[in-house]
Design an enzyme around this catalytic site. Sequence first.
Site, mmCIF file in Angstrom:
data_model
loop_
_atom_site.group_PDB
_atom_site.id
_atom_site.type_symbol
_atom_site.label_atom_id
_atom_site.label_comp_id
_atom_site.label_asym_id
_atom_site.label_seq_id
_atom_site.Cartn_x
_atom_site.Cartn_y
_atom_site.Cartn_z
ATOM 1 N N LYS A 122 3.208 12.896 -23.756
ATOM 2 C CA LYS A 122 2.218 13.932 -23.063
ATOM 3 C C LYS A 122 0.930 13.274 -23.460
ATOM 4 C CE LYS A 122 0.044 17.838 -22.026
ATOM 5 N NZ LYS A 122 0.200 18.415 -20.642
ATOM 6 N N CYS A 161 -7.449 14.681 -15.735
ATOM 7 C CA CYS A 161 -6.951 16.029 -16.310
ATOM 8 C C CYS A 161 -7.787 17.060 -15.809
ATOM 9 C CB CYS A 161 -6.546 16.206 -17.849
ATOM 10 S SG CYS A 161 -6.164 17.952 -18.417
HETATM 11 C C1 SIN Z 1 -2.809 19.787 -18.662
HETATM 12 O O1 SIN Z 1 -2.227 19.527 -19.931
HETATM 13 O O2 SIN Z 1 -3.631 20.657 -18.574
HETATM 14 C C2 SIN Z 1 -2.188 18.799 -17.637
HETATM 15 C C3 SIN Z 1 -2.760 17.366 -17.746
HETATM 16 C C4 SIN Z 1 -3.340 16.674 -17.081
HETATM 17 O O3 SIN Z 1 -3.431 17.187 -15.769
HETATM 18 O O4 SIN Z 1 -3.692 15.581 -17.020
#
Ligand code: SIN
Length: 334
Positions: free
Chosen positions: A65, A153
Site C-alpha cells: 500500500k 492519489c
Molecule cells: C487511497 O488510499 O485513497 C487510494 C490510493 C491512491 O489512489 O493512490
Amino acid sequence: MSNPTHNENTSSIEAVNRCVNKRISTRIAQVPLASFIFNASGPRCTEEDELNLLGASASAAIMTKSCTLEPREGNAEPRYQALPLGSIQSMGLHNLGYKAYLEMLPRLKQAISPQADKPIVVSVSGFSLADNLTMVKAFQASCADLIEVNFSCPNIEGKAQVGYDFEQTERALEQLCQLGSKPIGLKLPPYFDFSHFITMANIIKKFPVSFITCINSVGNTLVIDPETESAIIKPKGGFGGLCGDYIKPIGLANVRAFSQLLPSSIDIIGVGGIKTGTDAFEYLLAGASAVQVATCFEKEGIECFDRIAKELDSIMAAKQYSSIAAAKGKLKMI
Ligand code: SIN
C-alpha cells in the site's frame, strides 16, 4: 501473525510454481516476474499478514500500500462502496508509515520461496517532495526490488495530484532519480488529452524512470443513491476515485498512448478494470509489460491472481503466442 508457517510456505511455492510459465512470465525494469499479473497498491496490501498472503499467492509480486511518512488511519467511513461494474473509494492512504514497511521488508523477503521470481514493490506517496525524498532514500537502501512513486492519489483533501502538475513532476524527478540504483517507477493519474500524454512522456524521457503504472483511479467522481438522496461515500463531500470495469477503456488508452510515446526500455504496467484473462490480454496488446489488479482483488480475494493468470495463459496458447514479448503492443488498427 506475520510469519507464514511451514505449510503456508509450501503452498507459496506451489502457488508460484503453478504460475511459472514461460508464456506469461515477464520483466519490469529487468526484474523477473513469474507471471503478468500482480496486485495494485490498493486493497489488501497494508498489513503484514496481507502482504504475506500475497507472498504465498500466485500474485507475481508483492506490492505494498502507498505509504506516507507517518502512519495514517485514512479517511472517514464509509470510504469504499462496491458498484455493479467496479467501485468508488476514497481510502485516504491508510498505511502503517514507511518505517513499518522498511522494518517488515526483510521478513517478507525471507518468507518468499527462493524458487519464486517474486519481487517486492514498495509504493510511496508523500505529501511533499521532502517526504518522498526521505522515503525513496530509505527504500533505496532496503531489500525492496522496485520503487513505485505514487503521483496520483486523488483522495487527500487539499492535496492536488502531482501527476497533473507537470512542473512539479519534473522538479520531483530531478531529485528522486538521484537517490540510488533501484528502479524507480511512477504511478500516474489518467490523462484525457494527447497534449498531456506528450508533455508527461517528454518529462519522463529526461530521467532514468524505469517504469510507469497507468492508471490510478479516475479521481473525484460522484455516485449518488437516489433513494437516500445522498452521496454513497463520506470523504471529500462524496467525491472519490472510480475503479473497475468503468475505467478499463481509459486505462487501455493511457497504456497505449504512453507505449507509443516512450522508449521500449520504460516498462508500462496497466491497471484499471482487470478481472479476467481477456482484460489482461487487452492490456498486453496495448503495450503493457504487466498488469496490476485492484477492485477484482478486493471483491474476489487472493484466488483472482491464479485464475486470471490461467485465463491469460489459455488465451495466449489458443492464439499461439509463446511469450509476453510476442504479443506486447501488437494492437491492430482497422
Ligand atoms: C487511497 O488510499 O485513497 C487510494 C490510493 C491512491 O489512489 O493512490
